[in-house]
Motif scaffolding. Structure first.
Motif, PDB file in Angstrom:
ATOM      1  N   GLY A 135      71.625  42.254 -25.598  1.00 28.26           N
ATOM      2  CA  GLY A 135      72.106  42.632 -24.274  1.00 28.26           C
ATOM      3  C   GLY A 135      71.367  41.899 -23.170  1.00 28.26           C
ATOM      4  O   GLY A 135      71.970  41.481 -22.173  1.00 28.26           O
ATOM      5  N   ALA A 136      70.067  41.724 -23.326  1.00 24.00           N
ATOM      6  CA  ALA A 136      69.286  41.010 -22.310  1.00 24.00           C
ATOM      7  C   ALA A 136      69.746  39.560 -22.201  1.00 24.00           C
ATOM      8  O   ALA A 136      69.846  39.009 -21.093  1.00 24.00           O
ATOM      9  CB  ALA A 136      67.799  41.079 -22.654  1.00 24.00           C
ATOM     10  N   TRP A 137      70.052  38.931 -23.334  1.00 28.21           N
ATOM     11  CA  TRP A 137      70.513  37.547 -23.287  1.00 28.21           C
ATOM     12  C   TRP A 137      71.931  37.455 -22.712  1.00 28.21           C
ATOM     13  O   TRP A 137      72.239  36.527 -21.963  1.00 28.21           O
ATOM     14  CB  TRP A 137      70.483  36.917 -24.683  1.00 28.21           C
ATOM     15  N   ARG A 138      72.783  38.424 -23.013  1.00 27.17           N
ATOM     16  CA  ARG A 138      74.132  38.412 -22.443  1.00 27.17           C
ATOM     17  C   ARG A 138      74.076  38.530 -20.924  1.00 27.17           C
ATOM     18  O   ARG A 138      74.921  37.962 -20.224  1.00 27.17           O
ATOM     19  CB  ARG A 138      74.989  39.524 -23.048  1.00 27.17           C
ATOM     20  N   GLN A 139      73.075  39.232 -20.411  1.00 27.11           N
ATOM     21  CA  GLN A 139      72.915  39.296 -18.961  1.00 27.11           C
ATOM     22  C   GLN A 139      72.570  37.913 -18.413  1.00 27.11           C
ATOM     23  O   GLN A 139      73.079  37.499 -17.359  1.00 27.11           O
ATOM     24  CB  GLN A 139      71.824  40.296 -18.591  1.00 27.11           C
ATOM     25  N   LYS A 140      71.739  37.163 -19.122  1.00 25.73           N
ATOM     26  CA  LYS A 140      71.423  35.797 -18.700  1.00 25.73           C
ATOM     27  C   LYS A 140      72.665  34.914 -18.750  1.00 25.73           C
ATOM     28  O   LYS A 140      72.883  34.073 -17.874  1.00 25.73           O
ATOM     29  CB  LYS A 140      70.335  35.209 -19.601  1.00 25.73           C
ATOM     30  N   ALA A 141      73.480  35.110 -19.804  1.00 27.84           N
ATOM     31  CA  ALA A 141      74.714  34.324 -19.917  1.00 27.84           C
ATOM     32  C   ALA A 141      75.636  34.598 -18.743  1.00 27.84           C
ATOM     33  O   ALA A 141      76.190  33.675 -18.127  1.00 27.84           O
ATOM     34  CB  ALA A 141      75.419  34.647 -21.230  1.00 27.84           C
ATOM     35  N   ALA A 142      75.799  35.883 -18.406  1.00 27.53           N
ATOM     36  CA  ALA A 142      76.646  36.260 -17.275  1.00 27.53           C
ATOM     37  C   ALA A 142      76.103  35.686 -15.980  1.00 27.53           C
ATOM     38  O   ALA A 142      76.864  35.210 -15.120  1.00 27.53           O
ATOM     39  CB  ALA A 142      76.744  37.787 -17.184  1.00 27.53           C
ATOM     40  N   GLN A 143      74.784  35.704 -15.836  1.00 27.33           N
ATOM     41  CA  GLN A 143      74.155  35.175 -14.628  1.00 27.33           C
ATOM     42  C   GLN A 143      74.395  33.674 -14.515  1.00 27.33           C
ATOM     43  O   GLN A 143      74.755  33.160 -13.455  1.00 27.33           O
ATOM     44  CB  GLN A 143      72.657  35.469 -14.660  1.00 27.33           C
ATOM     45  N   GLY A 144      74.199  32.960 -15.620  1.00 26.98           N
ATOM     46  CA  GLY A 144      74.367  31.509 -15.580  1.00 26.98           C
ATOM     47  C   GLY A 144      75.789  31.094 -15.261  1.00 26.98           C
ATOM     48  O   GLY A 144      76.017  30.187 -14.443  1.00 26.98           O
ATOM     49  N   ILE A 145      76.767  31.735 -15.897  1.00 25.06           N
ATOM     50  CA  ILE A 145      78.167  31.414 -15.606  1.00 25.06           C
ATOM     51  C   ILE A 145      78.489  31.735 -14.150  1.00 25.06           C
ATOM     52  O   ILE A 145      79.146  30.955 -13.449  1.00 25.06           O
ATOM     53  CB  ILE A 145      79.117  32.186 -16.547  1.00 25.06           C
TER      54      ILE A 145
END
Length: 311
Positions: A291-301
């Motif tokens: 979940g923490a990495w998916r937040q980074k993915a959402a942030q980057g996109i």
């Protein structure tokens, strides 16, 4: 507050080249979905929650799509987005996020298997998508990332619409997904996915529309702005997540141009796909299921979108 990374792409591309020297050349052709050794190629929905069991991944042909239906399931996606009234650098901008597939597609094979026209050919209305070996489905992943993106972008003042938010039984079809972005007059559309290639194939890639003029498809006006959008997303995604560009698609650039995806062919507004990683590779799975990495993915996109829109 998001930071605009308009100058990031050259730096990111340089990083890709360094990474490519270490990892070797990527393949130029889109990957085919490969089941894990000794396992079947079909994912069955769990009787408890409707998501996948531990039998992995059906082939994902593309996307993703569903032509409009008169059922209640399709009505939720039809209302066009309206310009936001809130404050922020993206005030007045409309963003459509397209979470690939749908968790309910497993139970609607006849609906999603029918063909729809994508301009230069036909594709399945939609597919089930792939999954990890442990049964975490692409549809669950894409919906989670899309909702995180919506929160981030709305804080910047954008009006954000999802093509589906988990409230419909299946789909939408790929042609309807394109129409949703067109009807919203979106300033940018991003379709979120995760790939289903073989073990050892890892990394992300952004899919750009090719120039297609056939039937209802004419991508000529959107090819250039879509590339700009895709490059900005790639650079910001790399920076935010630390995920390397694909070692099997795009020749190490993290970019791939395709003419066979209905969601791109039928779009009249700037649009790209992003394959956030490979759900069939053990290294990528550790990231995609966090979940923490998916937040980074959402942030980057999202930061790529903000950069493209000038926020």
């Amino acid at each position: 507050m998001l930071v605009t990374f308009a100058a990031l792409v050259p730096t990111a591309l340089a990083a890709w080249l360094v990474w490519q020297v270490v990892s070797g050349p990527g393949e130029s052709e889109p990957p085919k979905v490969l089941p894990a050794p000794g396992q079947s190629s079909t994912v069955s929905p769990s009787p408890q929650d409707g998501t996948a069991s531990t039998s992995p991944a059906p082939s994902k042909s593309e996307e993703r799509s569903a032509s409009p239906s008169k059922s209640k399931a399709s009505k939720a996606s039809k209302a066009p987005a309206k310009p936001a009234g809130g404050s922020g650098p993206l005030r007045g901008k409309v963003v459509v996020i397209d979470p690939g597939h749908n968790p309910g597609n497993f139970q609607h094979a006849s609906e999603i298997n029918r063909s729809v026209n994508v301009g230069n050919g036909s594709k399945e209305c939609d597919t089930t998508g792939t999954s990890t070996n442990a049964g975490y489905t692409e549809a669950r992943f894409t919906l989670d990332v899309a909702k995180r993106m919506r929160t981030t972008l709305e804080r910047q003042g954008a009006t954000v619409q999802l093509t589906q938010d988990g409230g419909r039984a299946w789909g939408p079809c790929v042609d309807e997904r394109a129409r949703i972005g067109n009807s919203a007059k979106a300033d940018a559309v991003v379709s979120v996915h995760a790939d289903g290639s073989g073990e050892g194939n890892r990394g992300f890639h952004v899919i750009l529309p090719a120039s297609v003029r056939a039937g209802a498809a004419d991508t000529t006006p959107i090819v250039k702005p879509s590339r700009d959008l895709g490059e900005r997303i790639a650079g910001n995604y790399l920076k935010a997540t630390g995920q390397a560009p694909s070692n099997y698609v795009g020749g190490g650039t993290g970019l791939d141009t395709r003419s066979d995806l209905g969601g791109l062919n039928l779009s009249k507004v700037p649009k790209v796909f992003i394959e956030c990683g490979n759900m069939r590779d053990s290294q990528d799975v550790g990231r995609l299921t966090s979940g923490a990495w998916r937040q980074k993915a959402a942030q980057g996109i999202s930061e790529g979108i903000v950069s493209f829109l000038g926020g």
